[in-house]
Scaffold this active site. Structure first.
Site, PDB file in Angstrom:
ATOM      1  N   GLN A 102       0.839  -1.200   0.000  1.00 41.70           N
ATOM      2  CA  GLN A 102       0.000   0.000   0.000  1.00 41.70           C
ATOM      3  C   GLN A 102       0.878   1.256   0.000  1.00 41.70           C
ATOM      4  OE1 GLN A 102      -2.277   1.400   3.526  1.00 41.70           O
ATOM      5  NE2 GLN A 102      -4.086   1.168   2.233  1.00 41.70           N
ATOM      6  N   TYR A 168      -6.605  10.072   4.726  1.00 41.14           N
ATOM      7  CA  TYR A 168      -5.257  10.463   4.317  1.00 41.14           C
ATOM      8  C   TYR A 168      -5.354  11.329   3.037  1.00 41.14           C
ATOM      9  CZ  TYR A 168      -3.755   7.360   7.997  1.00 41.14           C
ATOM     10  OH  TYR A 168      -3.584   6.791   9.239  1.00 41.14           O
ATOM     11  N   ARG A 216      -7.519   1.410  -2.064  1.00 41.00           N
ATOM     12  CA  ARG A 216      -8.220   1.389  -0.772  1.00 41.00           C
ATOM     13  C   ARG A 216      -9.251   2.493  -0.816  1.00 41.00           C
ATOM     14  NH1 ARG A 216      -7.395  -1.063   4.838  1.00 41.00           N
ATOM     15  NH2 ARG A 216      -9.414  -2.073   4.660  1.00 41.00           N
ATOM     16  N   GLY A 306      -8.196  -8.672   8.946  1.00 45.01           N
ATOM     17  CA  GLY A 306      -7.061  -7.895   9.429  1.00 45.01           C
ATOM     18  C   GLY A 306      -6.529  -8.372  10.764  1.00 45.01           C
ATOM     19  N   CYS A 331      -8.986  -6.134  20.961  1.00 43.83           N
ATOM     20  CA  CYS A 331      -8.623  -5.381  22.177  1.00 43.83           C
ATOM     21  C   CYS A 331      -9.026  -3.913  22.058  1.00 43.83           C
ATOM     22  CB  CYS A 331      -7.114  -5.465  22.402  1.00 43.83           C
ATOM     23  SG  CYS A 331      -6.569  -7.139  22.775  1.00 43.83           S
ATOM     24  N   CYS A 335      -5.951  -2.220  19.024  1.00 44.73           N
ATOM     25  CA  CYS A 335      -5.293  -3.515  18.821  1.00 44.73           C
ATOM     26  C   CYS A 335      -3.921  -3.516  19.510  1.00 44.73           C
ATOM     27  CB  CYS A 335      -5.143  -3.725  17.318  1.00 44.73           C
ATOM     28  SG  CYS A 335      -4.118  -5.109  16.834  1.00 44.73           S
TER      29      CYS A 335
END
Ligand code: FMN
Length: 352
Positions: A102, A168, A216, A306, A331, A335
């Site tokens: 990416q 972004y 993406r 992912g 979590c 993560c």
């Protein structure tokens, strides 16, 4: 009975052996300030390739130093970075996976002091110098993306993914919420879409027909009608797969009550109806039965897994064989793997 996951798919004429895509996942704190890895990515991605993943999208690599989204992030802005991607390509190919990287410029989310933005922005934060991009800056940005794609090709990767999501820089250009330019790159929908489309077109020209270009896609910027138009234009100009995730816009499409996944997943499913190239959806897919549901019902072409692939590199092979996986804890607040890799509760089992 054969698993619905274990079915090949053609992406730009290249066979990807099954329907699981590893989406880009930055390994924070695993690179130095100059874009070089400090922890072995060959092993990190190799384990997921060995674990059966069909298509791996290597984490966001910055196309220029000033465009980094984190201080410790892989770089692809100079030729010296090529070998770290060559090792990843070799290892993933050894295990039969296809692999792309990416490419990102973080724009207003960049970590440097001088931060490029499409147009002036108001912000509470005054420590950074927000610099609206001139036409010369835009030209340089395009060259940075093209040169990064050429480096990825030289490294032996199968292609690149252009990062057009997650607020972004390219997503900042497509979004009317951020992009207030009044020249060729702002205002009308056509103008806001111009930059990512030019980048895709020029990567195709520079890297040839054989190279995979993934995009993406950040949905909802600002409406689904515009999303469909952008997706179709990307397809026309040579994008081979859309890896659909969130954009900047607010949620403006209702998810049917019987759709058992998130809004982001739903947007992938809906966008797929607008194009003729493969589409991957994402978000919160932890268990094989969830991916199977999406594929069995023919709602999507590929399922991006992912965090669950961080928790279990063998997720895909286990899913195909019907074996138990290490179930990702999802979590909170973020993560744990993303902190440094080692903090994931499953780390001790990861053979890393
Ligand atoms: C640690 C971490 C790093 C990520 N890095 C990237 C990235 O480099 N590029 C990107 O487009 N998305 C990135 N994402 C988003 C993921 O690609 C994915 O969309 C998200 O984790 C949701 O999928 P999941 O629920 O299967 O984990 C990242 C997410 C996490 C948790």
């Amino acid at each position: 009975m054969a698993s619905v996951i274990d079915k090949p798919i053609l992406i730009n004429g290249k066979e990807v052996k099954n329907r699981i895509l590893m989406p880009p996942l930055v390994c924070f704190n695993w690179a130095d300030d100059d874009g070089f890895e400090t922890v072995d990515r060959q092993r990190h991605y190799g384990l997921r390739a060995q674990g059966g993943t069909g298509l791996i999208v290597v984490e966001a690599a910055a196309v220029s130093k000033e465009g980094r989204l984190a201080a410790s992030q892989l770089g692809i802005w100079k030729d010296e970075h090529i070998p770290q991607f060559a090792k990843i390509a070799q290892e993933c190919h050894k295990h039969g996976a296809k692999v792309v990287v990416q490419l990102v410029h973080a724009g207003m989310k960049s970590v440097g002091d001088k931060v490029f933005v499409p147009s002036p922005i108001k912000t509470e934060e005054n420590s950074k110098e927000y610099t609206p991009m001139t036409l010369e800056d835009i030209q340089k940005l395009k060259e940075d993306f093209i040169n990064a794609a050429i480096r990825a090709q030289k490294a032996g990767l199968d292609g690149v993914e252009v990062h057009g999501a997650h607020s972004y820089l390219l997503n900042q250009f497509t979004s009317p919420l951020i992009n207030k330019r009044d020249d060729l790159y702002g205002g009308t929908m056509e103008n806001r879409f111009r930059l990512p489309l030019e980048i895709v077109q020029e990567i195709r020209k520079a890297c040839g027909q054989d190279f995979i270009i993934s995009y993406r896609f950040g949905v909802n910027d600002p409406t689904f009608a515009e999303d469909k138009h952008l997706a179709q234009q990307l397809e026309k100009l040579g994008v081979n797969i859309l890896n659909v995730s969130n954009g900047i816009g607010i949620k403006n499409l209702e998810v049917p009550q019987d759709f058992p996944f998130s809004f982001i997943t739903y947007m992938g499913v809906e966008l797929r109806k607008a194009v003729n190239i493969p589409v991957a959806c994402v978000f919160g897919i932890r268990e094989p039965k969830e991916a199977e549901y999406l594929l069995e019902k023919d709602l999507i072409d590929m399922v991006a897994v992912g965090r669950a692939l961080l928790a279990d590199p063998n997720w895909t092979n286990k899913a195909i064989k019907g074996e138990a996986i290490n179930l990702c804890y999802h979590c909170k607040p973020r993560c744990k793997y993303s902190v440094d890799g080692h903090t994931c509760p499953w780390f001790k089992t990861l053979n890393f």
